[in-house]
Design a protein around this motif. Structure first.
Motif, mmCIF file in Angstrom:
data_model
loop_
_atom_site.group_PDB
_atom_site.id
_atom_site.type_symbol
_atom_site.label_atom_id
_atom_site.label_comp_id
_atom_site.label_asym_id
_atom_site.label_seq_id
_atom_site.Cartn_x
_atom_site.Cartn_y
_atom_site.Cartn_z
ATOM 1 N N TYR A 183 0.808 -1.212 0.000
ATOM 2 C CA TYR A 183 0.000 0.000 0.000
ATOM 3 C C TYR A 183 0.849 1.273 0.000
ATOM 4 O O TYR A 183 0.362 2.350 -0.354
ATOM 5 C CB TYR A 183 -0.943 0.009 1.203
ATOM 6 N N SER A 184 2.122 1.171 0.367
ATOM 7 C CA SER A 184 2.966 2.370 0.469
ATOM 8 C C SER A 184 3.538 2.821 -0.871
ATOM 9 O O SER A 184 4.291 3.806 -0.926
ATOM 10 C CB SER A 184 4.112 2.113 1.445
ATOM 11 N N ARG A 185 3.188 2.150 -1.963
ATOM 12 C CA ARG A 185 3.761 2.503 -3.270
ATOM 13 C C ARG A 185 3.224 3.818 -3.796
ATOM 14 O O ARG A 185 3.924 4.551 -4.513
ATOM 15 C CB ARG A 185 3.486 1.385 -4.276
ATOM 16 N N TYR A 186 1.984 4.154 -3.468
ATOM 17 C CA TYR A 186 1.351 5.357 -4.001
ATOM 18 C C TYR A 186 0.731 6.167 -2.862
ATOM 19 O O TYR A 186 0.250 5.606 -1.868
ATOM 20 C CB TYR A 186 0.271 5.004 -5.024
ATOM 21 N N ALA A 187 0.713 7.482 -3.043
ATOM 22 C CA ALA A 187 0.095 8.355 -2.033
ATOM 23 C C ALA A 187 -1.408 8.090 -1.930
ATOM 24 O O ALA A 187 -2.002 8.205 -0.851
ATOM 25 C CB ALA A 187 0.353 9.813 -2.389
ATOM 26 N N ALA A 188 -2.021 7.705 -3.054
ATOM 27 C CA ALA A 188 -3.462 7.453 -3.062
ATOM 28 C C ALA A 188 -3.817 6.241 -2.204
ATOM 29 O O ALA A 188 -4.821 6.261 -1.480
ATOM 30 C CB ALA A 188 -3.944 7.235 -4.496
ATOM 31 N N THR A 189 -3.010 5.175 -2.273
ATOM 32 C CA THR A 189 -3.299 3.996 -1.458
ATOM 33 C C THR A 189 -2.982 4.258 0.018
ATOM 34 O O THR A 189 -3.632 3.700 0.905
ATOM 35 C CB THR A 189 -2.498 2.787 -1.957
ATOM 36 N N PHE A 248 -5.885 2.291 -8.212
ATOM 37 C CA PHE A 248 -4.433 2.298 -8.044
ATOM 38 C C PHE A 248 -3.858 0.914 -7.763
ATOM 39 O O PHE A 248 -2.639 0.781 -7.620
ATOM 40 C CB PHE A 248 -4.045 3.254 -6.911
ATOM 41 N N CYS A 249 -4.706 -0.099 -7.704
ATOM 42 C CA CYS A 249 -4.207 -1.464 -7.509
ATOM 43 C C CYS A 249 -4.413 -2.353 -8.727
ATOM 44 O O CYS A 249 -3.631 -3.288 -8.962
ATOM 45 C CB CYS A 249 -4.895 -2.104 -6.298
ATOM 46 N N THR A 252 -4.094 -0.956 -15.266
ATOM 47 C CA THR A 252 -2.835 -1.354 -15.920
ATOM 48 C C THR A 252 -1.749 -0.296 -15.775
ATOM 49 O O THR A 252 -0.556 -0.606 -15.884
ATOM 50 C CB THR A 252 -3.082 -1.624 -17.412
ATOM 51 N N LYS A 253 -2.124 0.976 -15.542
ATOM 52 C CA LYS A 253 -1.135 2.030 -15.386
ATOM 53 C C LYS A 253 -0.393 1.907 -14.048
ATOM 54 O O LYS A 253 0.780 2.294 -13.940
ATOM 55 C CB LYS A 253 -1.823 3.392 -15.484
ATOM 56 N N TYR A 254 -1.065 1.354 -13.029
ATOM 57 C CA TYR A 254 -0.473 1.295 -11.696
ATOM 58 C C TYR A 254 -0.224 -0.127 -11.195
ATOM 59 O O TYR A 254 0.660 -0.349 -10.380
ATOM 60 C CB TYR A 254 -1.375 2.011 -10.688
ATOM 61 N N GLY A 255 -1.007 -1.072 -11.676
ATOM 62 C CA GLY A 255 -0.888 -2.444 -11.184
ATOM 63 C C GLY A 255 -1.281 -3.438 -12.247
ATOM 64 O O GLY A 255 -1.016 -3.232 -13.440
ATOM 65 N N SER A 256 -1.932 -4.505 -11.829
ATOM 66 C CA SER A 256 -2.330 -5.555 -12.762
ATOM 67 C C SER A 256 -3.773 -5.967 -12.492
ATOM 68 O O SER A 256 -4.133 -6.251 -11.340
ATOM 69 C CB SER A 256 -1.417 -6.786 -12.608
ATOM 70 N N PRO A 257 -4.622 -5.996 -13.540
ATOM 71 C CA PRO A 257 -6.004 -6.436 -13.336
ATOM 72 C C PRO A 257 -6.118 -7.952 -13.161
ATOM 73 O O PRO A 257 -7.175 -8.449 -12.771
ATOM 74 C CB PRO A 257 -6.716 -5.974 -14.607
ATOM 75 N N TRP A 258 -5.050 -8.684 -13.451
ATOM 76 C CA TRP A 258 -5.063 -10.145 -13.341
ATOM 77 C C TRP A 258 -3.999 -10.606 -12.358
ATOM 78 O O TRP A 258 -2.978 -9.953 -12.182
ATOM 79 C CB TRP A 258 -4.803 -10.808 -14.702
ATOM 80 N N ARG A 259 -4.249 -11.730 -11.741
ATOM 81 C CA ARG A 259 -3.306 -12.272 -10.771
ATOM 82 C C ARG A 259 -2.041 -12.773 -11.480
ATOM 83 O O ARG A 259 -2.122 -13.584 -12.397
ATOM 84 C CB ARG A 259 -3.943 -13.427 -9.996
ATOM 85 N N PRO A 260 -0.853 -12.310 -11.063
ATOM 86 C CA PRO A 260 0.391 -12.783 -11.702
ATOM 87 C C PRO A 260 0.566 -14.290 -11.491
ATOM 88 O O PRO A 260 0.333 -14.809 -10.395
ATOM 89 C CB PRO A 260 1.481 -11.992 -10.978
ATOM 90 N N SER A 261 0.994 -14.968 -12.552
ATOM 91 C CA SER A 261 1.151 -16.430 -12.457
ATOM 92 C C SER A 261 2.280 -16.831 -11.519
ATOM 93 O O SER A 261 2.278 -17.931 -10.959
ATOM 94 C CB SER A 261 1.414 -17.010 -13.853
ATOM 95 N N SER A 262 3.256 -15.952 -11.334
ATOM 96 C CA SER A 262 4.405 -16.274 -10.481
ATOM 97 C C SER A 262 4.171 -15.928 -9.018
ATOM 98 O O SER A 262 5.071 -16.075 -8.185
ATOM 99 C CB SER A 262 5.645 -15.523 -10.980
ATOM 100 N N CYS A 263 2.985 -15.463 -8.688
ATOM 101 C CA CYS A 263 2.705 -15.010 -7.324
ATOM 102 C C CYS A 263 2.546 -16.218 -6.401
ATOM 103 O O CYS A 263 1.765 -17.134 -6.702
ATOM 104 C CB CYS A 263 1.428 -14.178 -7.311
#
Length: 310
Positions: A183-189, A248-249, A252-263
């Motif tokens: 959550y600390s990546r962006y001021a908005a979050t 902000f999570c 696509t500009k700030y994060g990913s709409p899909w779960r990363p496969s490597s997570c």
């Protein structure tokens, strides 16, 4: 104690529907803890949570039952009715959560390596936990104020009970935030986290004021109007957080709409972000419902000590 020479113990603590519900809570709590420690077992953070929830609720019920049976609650500077219904509502949520988490992580159709006895004990633990949740829910139902009536115990109203649920949901959000949510990546979050913390503190303040009997007035506002003002502010803040956090999570500009496969399973920041987003909407809905119901409350201030409900 009864100054008129009556019985020292409160018979209504036993011989009433409310007393029966509390005795059932004690019986189910004792059975669950005994079976888990004897053979069912628990492990990992999920098991520790379930065991902590059962032990905490059992200890809390023992204290409430003892104070009610001996009438010693009259010596405490609290509103007894508000305290007991708050404890019952909180315990209901804890038991419901444990009743879902424990079988999800520990009950399997096939027998584990330890044998079928362990599986059977775990099934029995789940059943007793569900019965315990029903017993706590019965206490809440018995103490709940009826719609439209003037009430002294604010926590017995729908609005008061929603305050407990809102705080519980906020704790789930905090748990997800602490689980690598980034959550600390962006001021908005960070703003969203401040909103969650501020609304939780405001909700806790209302609950504490009610339990402590400090409900005559807050500055120039009657208590019921103060609660409405706080709830409206919380609705507006949660509305903003419920919009800002997903953008902000998951954009696509700030994060990913899909779960990363490597997570990694169980330690994935994307999963934590989803949990926060979902429960943000849940709490927003709860605050809106709270705001609607609070319009119907006509709160009556009283002394700190109130009679225990039947």
């Amino acid at each position: 104690m009864d100054s008129q020479g009556g019985p020292y113990l409160n018979k209504r603590a036993l011989c009433s529907p409310l007393g029966a519900a509390r005795l059932c809570q004690l019986a189910m709590g004792c059975a669950v803890i005994a079976m888990v420690t004897h053979s069912a077992g628990y492990s990992g953070s999920q098991g520790v949570f379930c065991m902590a929830a059962w032990c905490f609720c059992f200890a809390m019920t023992v204290v409430v039952f003892f104070l009610d049976a001996t009438r010693l609650y009259s010596c405490l500077p609290i509103s007894w009715d508000n305290l007991t219904v708050t404890c019952a509502a909180f315990a209901t949520l804890m038991y419901v959560t444990a009743s879902v988490v424990y079988p999800l992580f520990f009950v399997r159709a096939e027998c584990p390596y330890a044998g079928c006895d362990v599986r059977n004990f775990r099934i029995a633990v789940t059943v007793c936990s569900i019965l315990g949740a029903l017993a706590y829910g019965a206490e809440v139902a018995l103490c709940r104020a009826r719609p439209g009536q003037a009430v002294v115990g604010y926590m017995a109203t729908v609005s008061g009970l929603l305050k407990v649920v809102q705080g519980f949901v906020a704790c789930i959000i905090f748990g997800a935030l602490a689980n690598g949510s980034e959550y600390s990546r962006y001021a908005a979050t960070i703003f969203c986290v401040v909103v969650y913390a501020f609304c939780f503190a405001l909700t806790a303040l209302v609950v504490v004021m009610t339990v402590c009997g400090r409900t005559k007035a807050v500055r120039c506002l009657p208590f019921d109007r103060f609660v409405v003002v706080c709830t409206l502010l919380e609705v507006l803040l949660y509305l903003s957080a419920s919009v800002v956090w997903p953008v902000f999570c998951f954009d696509t500009k700030y994060g990913s709409p899909w779960r990363p496969s490597s997570c990694p399973q169980g330690r994935c920041p994307w999963d934590s972000k989803v949990v926060v987003a979902v429960f943000s909407f849940v709490n927003f809905g709860l605050y809106v419902a709270d705001l609607i119901y609070s319009q119907r409350i006509r709160f009556v201030s009283s002394h700190v000590h109130t009679n225990s409900r039947m």
